[in-house]
Design a protein around this motif. Structure first.
Motif, PDB file in Angstrom:
ATOM      1  N   THR A 164       0.834  -1.209   0.000  1.00  0.00           N
ATOM      2  CA  THR A 164       0.000   0.000   0.000  1.00  0.00           C
ATOM      3  C   THR A 164       0.871   1.263   0.000  1.00  0.00           C
ATOM      4  O   THR A 164       0.446   2.296  -0.506  1.00  0.00           O
ATOM      5  N   ASP A 304      -0.085 -13.884   2.605  1.00  0.00           N
ATOM      6  CA  ASP A 304      -1.538 -14.096   2.627  1.00  0.00           C
ATOM      7  C   ASP A 304      -1.939 -15.557   2.381  1.00  0.00           C
ATOM      8  O   ASP A 304      -3.124 -15.889   2.466  1.00  0.00           O
ATOM      9  N   ILE A 326       7.060 -11.381   6.833  1.00  0.00           N
ATOM     10  CA  ILE A 326       6.433 -10.084   6.527  1.00  0.00           C
ATOM     11  C   ILE A 326       5.801  -9.468   7.776  1.00  0.00           C
ATOM     12  O   ILE A 326       6.054  -8.313   8.099  1.00  0.00           O
TER      13      ILE A 326
HETATM   14  C1  EPZ Z   1      -0.881  -5.367   1.840  1.00  0.00           C
HETATM   15  O1  EPZ Z   1      -0.859  -4.786   3.141  1.00  0.00           O
HETATM   16  C2  EPZ Z   1      -2.139  -6.172   1.738  1.00  0.00           C
HETATM   17  N1  EPZ Z   1      -3.295  -5.285   1.913  1.00  0.00           N
HETATM   18  C3  EPZ Z   1      -2.111  -7.277   2.792  1.00  0.00           C
HETATM   19  O2  EPZ Z   1      -3.273  -8.059   2.594  1.00  0.00           O
HETATM   20  C4  EPZ Z   1      -0.875  -8.157   2.571  1.00  0.00           C
HETATM   21  O3  EPZ Z   1      -0.792  -9.122   3.595  1.00  0.00           O
HETATM   22  C5  EPZ Z   1       0.375  -7.277   2.606  1.00  0.00           C
HETATM   23  O4  EPZ Z   1       0.260  -6.194   1.632  1.00  0.00           O
HETATM   24  C6  EPZ Z   1       1.657  -8.032   2.291  1.00  0.00           C
HETATM   25  O5  EPZ Z   1       1.563  -8.625   1.041  1.00  0.00           O
HETATM   26  C7  EPZ Z   1      -3.761  -4.618   0.864  1.00  0.00           C
HETATM   27  O6  EPZ Z   1      -3.267  -4.681  -0.253  1.00  0.00           O
HETATM   28  C8  EPZ Z   1      -4.956  -3.771   1.102  1.00  0.00           C
HETATM   29  P1  EPZ Z   1       2.918  -3.845   3.494  1.00  0.00           P
HETATM   30  P2  EPZ Z   1       0.123  -3.596   3.480  1.00  0.00           P
HETATM   31  O7  EPZ Z   1       2.955  -2.371   3.649  1.00  0.00           O
HETATM   32  O8  EPZ Z   1       0.346  -2.795   2.261  1.00  0.00           O
HETATM   33  C9  EPZ Z   1       6.123  -3.031   6.948  1.00  0.00           C
HETATM   34  C10 EPZ Z   1      -5.106  -9.408   3.347  1.00  0.00           C
HETATM   35  O9  EPZ Z   1      -5.339 -10.405   4.084  1.00  0.00           O
HETATM   36  N2  EPZ Z   1       5.864  -1.592   6.751  1.00  0.00           N
HETATM   37  O10 EPZ Z   1       3.342  -4.423   2.193  1.00  0.00           O
HETATM   38  O11 EPZ Z   1      -0.395  -2.920   4.689  1.00  0.00           O
HETATM   39  C11 EPZ Z   1       4.898  -3.771   7.506  1.00  0.00           C
HETATM   40  O12 EPZ Z   1       4.770  -3.624   8.895  1.00  0.00           O
HETATM   41  C12 EPZ Z   1      -3.982  -8.531   3.715  1.00  0.00           C
HETATM   42  O13 EPZ Z   1      -5.777  -9.110   2.353  1.00  0.00           O
HETATM   43  C13 EPZ Z   1       6.549  -0.675   7.508  1.00  0.00           C
HETATM   44  O14 EPZ Z   1       7.393  -1.011   8.343  1.00  0.00           O
HETATM   45  O15 EPZ Z   1       1.445  -4.362   3.826  1.00  0.00           O
HETATM   46  C14 EPZ Z   1       5.167  -5.176   7.062  1.00  0.00           C
HETATM   47  O16 EPZ Z   1       6.060  -5.779   7.948  1.00  0.00           O
HETATM   48  C15 EPZ Z   1      -3.695  -8.298   5.120  1.00  0.00           C
HETATM   49  N3  EPZ Z   1       6.280   0.662   7.328  1.00  0.00           N
HETATM   50  C16 EPZ Z   1       5.853  -4.984   5.696  1.00  0.00           C
HETATM   51  O17 EPZ Z   1       6.335  -3.625   5.703  1.00  0.00           O
HETATM   52  C17 EPZ Z   1       5.379   1.086   6.403  1.00  0.00           C
HETATM   53  O18 EPZ Z   1       5.191   2.312   6.282  1.00  0.00           O
HETATM   54  C18 EPZ Z   1       4.971  -5.181   4.479  1.00  0.00           C
HETATM   55  O19 EPZ Z   1       3.731  -4.506   4.670  1.00  0.00           O
HETATM   56  C19 EPZ Z   1       4.688   0.151   5.641  1.00  0.00           C
HETATM   57  C20 EPZ Z   1       4.949  -1.193   5.828  1.00  0.00           C
END
Ligand code: EPZ
Length: 419
Positions: A164, A304, A326
């Motif tokens: 995101t 996921d 993740i």
């Molecule tokens: C997206 O979440 C998906 N959601 C999630 O889907 C999915 O599990 C995830 O990506 C990983 O593939 C949507 O697309 C709406 P990330 P997102 O930012 O974007 C860290 C489902 O079941 N991070 O890629 O929120 C974070 O904590 C779900 O449909 C930071 O540290 O995930 C994580 O450890 C739930 N700082 C990693 O990065 C930030 O500013 C990846 O998270 C952003 C993220």
């Protein structure tokens, strides 16, 4: 509140059609903030997260016309730039409103999402990127307030791949002054689908689907027609369920290329998989073999699928090690699977699963969306009856799941419960 009740032991058989992808539909709906005129989006799944997004966008003043599977949407009457706590707390993806609002009206006030069941999930990388593009960020009374006199292009390097985060920056960059380069960008098919929709609106984006994206800001964007891609997570859930039951299932309207990492692991586990142009045929053989896996950003093995794959491994021959790289807390389903007789040990980010011959049905509690799917998969092969509580999680992301499983021969029903 509903519960799902499953009588285990049936081999899944037949065909199932995949719905549109929730995680592609959400950013694409938010992108309509960026355009003049009407957008028409189709293959939109009927889900709670889509309802929440529509509610949020109508609160901002967007006009939304919804028919089954499609949404027409216009931002011409937009009047607000605030995403309130009541909506953000039910859906973290609400933060996707920030990039488009900053780009279009140069300000956004968005409730800061808290932690959730699967991890802390900060949005620091989104905010740092917006600052690099000229926004001033304040956090007050639980809200992020972002303002920019002018949003300009910038070179953004994400320390961690964020789905995101990448999408938010893309939506800010398409209307910013000049060029934005996103390095270490997410390469998920949903990110590519957003790029495709934005390009139809008139955006100039290169490199979507690779780890470096270059975006030239344009003056304005026009509404477009776009069909959302297939939900690879839903498709993968059916793949794993078919494998779990030793089933014979054809999953339709899904490009196999979205699921390569999962398909490889299932083949390693002894499952027969045939890839077709827009379908996947899976034949399971019991017991499956235990295999190890590590979750990673796309094209790696998706977090996921981790919960569903763990359910499969509970009845595998041998011991498997699942490493969750993740999200730091995405093992809550393990405790529930153990209530069904699974033999699982958690050591930090690793789950060690010793396969058992058979699970037994039990009342269990869903902790998040994919955990709910894992419990259904476990229930499909458990001896006796499994009752899954808190199924509202599943309605956030799976369209008519019990109906689709019933069509494949599962004995599964939803029961209304009054508490
Ligand atoms: C997206 O979440 C998906 N959601 C999630 O889907 C999915 O599990 C995830 O990506 C990983 O593939 C949507 O697309 C709406 P990330 P997102 O930012 O974007 C860290 C489902 O079941 N991070 O890629 O929120 C974070 O904590 C779900 O449909 C930071 O540290 O995930 C994580 O450890 C739930 N700082 C990693 O990065 C930030 O500013 C990846 O998270 C952003 C993220």
């Amino acid at each position: 509140m509903d519960k799902i009740v499953i009588q285990g032991g049936r081999r899944l058989k037949g065909t199932v059609e995949v719905s549109g992808a929730k995680n592609a539909a959400l950013p694409i709906l938010f992108s309509s903030i960026l355009t003049e005129g009407w957008n028409q989006f189709c293959r939109i799944p009927e889900l709670r997260d889509i309802n929440t997004t529509c509610k949020l966008l109508s609160k901002l003043g967007l006009v939304i016309e919804r028919k089954k599977g499609s949404i027409r949407i216009s931002s011409n009457a937009m009047r607000s730039y605030t995403a309130t706590y009541d909506l953000v707390k039910t859906m973290r993806a609400s933060v996707l409103v920030m990039g488009p609002l900053l780009a279009r009206v140069k300000k956004a006030k968005v409730s800061l999402p808290g932690g959730c069941a699967i991890g802390a999930r900060p949005i620091n990388l989104h905010l740092k990127a917006f600052e690099q593009m000229g926004a001033k960020i304040d956090i007050k009374e639980g809200y992020v307030i972002a303002k920019a006199k002018k949003l300009h292009g910038a070179k953004i390097h994400f320390d961690t791949v964020t789905v995101t985060g990448t999408e938010n920056v893309m939506m800010a960059a398409v209307l910013a002054n000049g060029e934005t380069i996103i390095e270490n960008a997410a390469q998920e098919p949903e990110v590519t689908d957003l790029a495709e929709a934005l390009s139809k609106m008139g955006a100039e984006i290169q490199g979507a689907g690779t780890n470096t994206m270059t975006i030239q800001g344009v003056k304005e964007l026009q509404g477009c027609d776009h069909e959302v891609i297939a939900d690879r997570i839903e498709a993968g859930t059916f793949l794993i369920a078919a494998a779990m039951t030793g089933g014979d299932v054809r999953i339709q309207r899904i490009p196999p290329s979205y699921l390569e990492a999962l398909i490889l692991k299932l083949r390693e586990a002894g499952v027969t998989i045939t890839e077709e142009a827009d379908a996947i045929h899976v034949v399971g053989h019991l017991p499956v073999k235990a295999v190890d896996l590590i979750t990673a950003p796309f094209p790696g093995f998706a977090t996921d699928f981790q919960a569903q794959f763990m359910a499969l491994m509970t009845m595998a021959k041998g011991t498997s090690v699942i490493t969750e790289n993740i999200f730091e807390n995405r093992f809550l389903h393990a405790q529930e699977l153990m209530r069904m007789g699974a033999n699982i040990r958690i050591e930090g980010r690793k789950a060690i699963i010793q396969g058992v011959p058979r699970l037994s049905g039990a009342p269990v509690m869903a902790s998040d969306l994919r955990a709910s799917a894992a419990l259904i998969i476990a229930g499909l092969m458990a001896k006796g009856i499994t009752e899954i509580h808190r199924v509202y999680h599943i309605d956030r992301g799976y369209e008519r799941i019990e109906k689709k499983f019933r069509k494949l021969g599962a004995r599964i029903k939803r029961i209304k419960v009054k508490y």
